[in-house]
Design a protein around this motif. Structure first.
Motif, PDB file in Angstrom:
ATOM      1  N   HIS A 277       7.752  -5.053  -2.012  1.00 17.43           N
ATOM      2  CA  HIS A 277       7.080  -6.080  -2.819  1.00 17.43           C
ATOM      3  C   HIS A 277       7.653  -6.243  -4.224  1.00 17.43           C
TER       4      HIS A 277
ATOM      5  N   GLU B 265       4.589  -7.613   7.418  1.00 18.01           N
ATOM      6  CA  GLU B 265       3.657  -6.641   6.807  1.00 18.01           C
ATOM      7  C   GLU B 265       3.339  -5.507   7.788  1.00 18.01           C
TER       8      GLU B 265
ATOM      9  N   ASP C 250      -3.540  -7.606   6.120  1.00 18.68           N
ATOM     10  CA  ASP C 250      -3.426  -7.344   4.691  1.00 18.68           C
ATOM     11  C   ASP C 250      -4.634  -7.867   3.903  1.00 18.68           C
TER      12      ASP C 250
ATOM     13  N   HIS D 221       5.270 -15.447   1.911  1.00 16.41           N
ATOM     14  CA  HIS D 221       5.147 -14.078   1.408  1.00 16.41           C
ATOM     15  C   HIS D 221       5.815 -13.041   2.327  1.00 16.41           C
TER      16      HIS D 221
ATOM     17  N   VAL E 107       8.869 -10.397   1.532  1.00 18.30           N
ATOM     18  CA  VAL E 107       8.710  -8.942   1.702  1.00 18.30           C
ATOM     19  C   VAL E 107       9.792  -8.393   2.641  1.00 18.30           C
TER      20      VAL E 107
HETATM   21 ZN   LIG Z   1       2.213  -8.318   1.001  1.00 18.66          ZN
END
Ligand SMILES: [Zn+2]
Ligand SMILES: NC(=O)c1ccc[n+]([C@@H]2O[C@H](COP(=O)([O-])OP(=O)(O)OC[C@H]3O[C@@H](n4cnc5c(N)ncnc54)[C@H](O)[C@@H]3O)[C@@H](O)[C@H]2O)c1
Length: 378
Positions: free
Chosen positions: A256, A192, A144, A273, A277
């Motif tokens: 998100h 992700e 990412d 994070h 997500v």
């Molecule tokens: Zn992200």
């Protein structure tokens, strides 16, 4: 030939990011820089954990490639130091290093997303721009933060309040460097990867299902394959919309809208994070099922894979739902009174959904926040 995968992300005809992925690639970093004539003096922006483990091999590799001088700028650890203060301290050190040497300077972001974001912002702004090389050492940064050109720092509680979009010239991803990551960081990066799979690559989804154990064990070959496939998805959306203006790139925000709200409601500390997500993807999948856009069986497949990867599929206990809903309502994805968020239509296909409000997501979040609802698979 240690690198297993190469991607060329062409943003404009004269603006290409080379992304190289493979076990052992760090040893080649200097040659990769030299081949692209990016400079002969490196400012390496890093944090204690990656630098302590891997700083020496990186410096040796740069030297072997003809980079005569290197200056290490260390800060951190973690998100708390992703600040204007760190950024200005870095610029001052860069200027001193630059003046003493009079060589061609380039910047290396060496670490997680925090190091890459600070390095990218400094590279984009110092002397109106010097070349940036990202060498991400977390799985999340590899799939990412290191690719796509967004950079920046936080101001107070405003995440990424100041920054630019300038593409790195080279991204070198050595999947052996992930061996020292705690399991929770690996899982966070997998979230992700699963996001990229759901929005655009059903085969990647099946690959993560099949090779889950190897991926969680940080197997460098399995990770190289997953990272390469994942970045192919990200690169495609970035290429279509490099400055994030046309809306296509917004599909990368699957999970998100709720994820950011959960991070804000937990003060950006309790929930990494990728975990936020993961919960956000479950909630969006529920909303898509409610709206008749996504089959319940596909939703269950997604939830089961996330859980099997050790990721949460419902909000943390004790979440203040009111705070999370308020954070969601403040989110910037409202345009002319309409809410826009990403919903899955099938594993491998997602759409940008426009609605008058966020009710579908809010209902789904409230349901998943109740432990009695049985939203956690056994
Ligand atoms: Zn992200
Ligand atoms: N620019 C973008 O497009 C983009 C995209 C996604 C996320 N981000 C940003 O990325 C950040 C999150 O990135 P992250 O999850 O990598 O967190 P991070 O950078 O804070 O890294 C997590 C921790 O792992 C340590 N670490 C790094 N490499 C290691 C290694 N090989 N072994 C052991 N420890 C290691 C780090 O020092 C840190 O303490 C956030 O600030 C987020 O805003 C940016």
């Amino acid at each position: 030939m240690p690198h297993a995968f190469t991607l060329h992300v062409r943003h404009r005809p004269d603006d290409v990011t080379d992304v190289l992925i493979g076990p052992g690639l760090l040893r080649d970093a200097g040659r990769l820089v030299a081949e692209r004539a990016l400079g002969d003096a490196a400012v390496v922006v890093s944090q204690p954990a990656p630098w302590g483990n891997l700083g020496k091999p990186l410096l040796a590799a740069l030297k072997a490639g003809g980079v005569g001088e290197a200056h290490a700028f260390l800060f951190g650890p973690g998100e708390r130091q992703k600040t204007l203060r760190t950024y200005t301290r870095l610029l001052v050190e860069m200027a001193a290093f630059d003046q003493a040497l009079e060589r061609d300077l380039f910047v290396v972001g060496f670490g997680g997303g925090v190091a890459c974001d600070v390095a990218g912002f400094a590279a984009a702004t110092y002397r109106r721009g010097v070349p940036l090389v990202n060498v991400p050492t977390t799985l999340l940064a590899a799939v990412d933060a290191a690719v796509g050109g967004k950079n920046g720092v936080n101001v107070g509680t405003l995440k990424n309040a100041v920054g630019t979009i300038v593409q790195p010239r080279l991204v070198a991803i050595d999947t052996e460097t992930f061996a020292s990551l705690p399991p929770r960081e690996i899982a966070s990066g997998l979230a992700e990867i699963i996001k990229h799979a759901v929005i655009a690559d059903a085969e990647l989804f099946a690959f993560v299902e099949a090779r889950r154990e190897a991926l969680l064990a940080a197997d460098p070959a399995a990770l190289a394959e997953a990272v390469a496939r994942s970045l192919r998805v990200k690169a495609r959306f970035v290429k279509e919309d490099p400055l994030d203006r046309q809306g296509r790139r917004a599909l990368l925000n699957f999970g998100h809208t709720v994820g950011h709200a959960l991070e804000a409601a937990t003060g950006f500390r309790r929930l990494p994070h990728g975990e936020a997500v993961a919960v956000g993807m479950c909630v969006a999948a529920d909303a898509a099922v409610d709206l008749g856009l996504f089959a319940a069986g596909e939703r269950d497949r997604l939830v089961a894979l996330l859980a099997a990867c050790g990721l949460p599929v419902s909000p943390p206990r004790g979440l203040d739902l009111g705070t999370a809903l308020a954070a969601m309502a403040r989110d910037k994805k409202f345009r002319r009174g309409a809410a826009r968020y990403v919903l899955p239509r099938a594993v491998g296909h997602a759409v940008l959904h426009t609605a008058p409000d966020l009710k579908a997501l809010e209902r789904a979040l409230a349901r998943r926040a109740q432990p009695s609802a049985g939203s956690r698979p056994a």
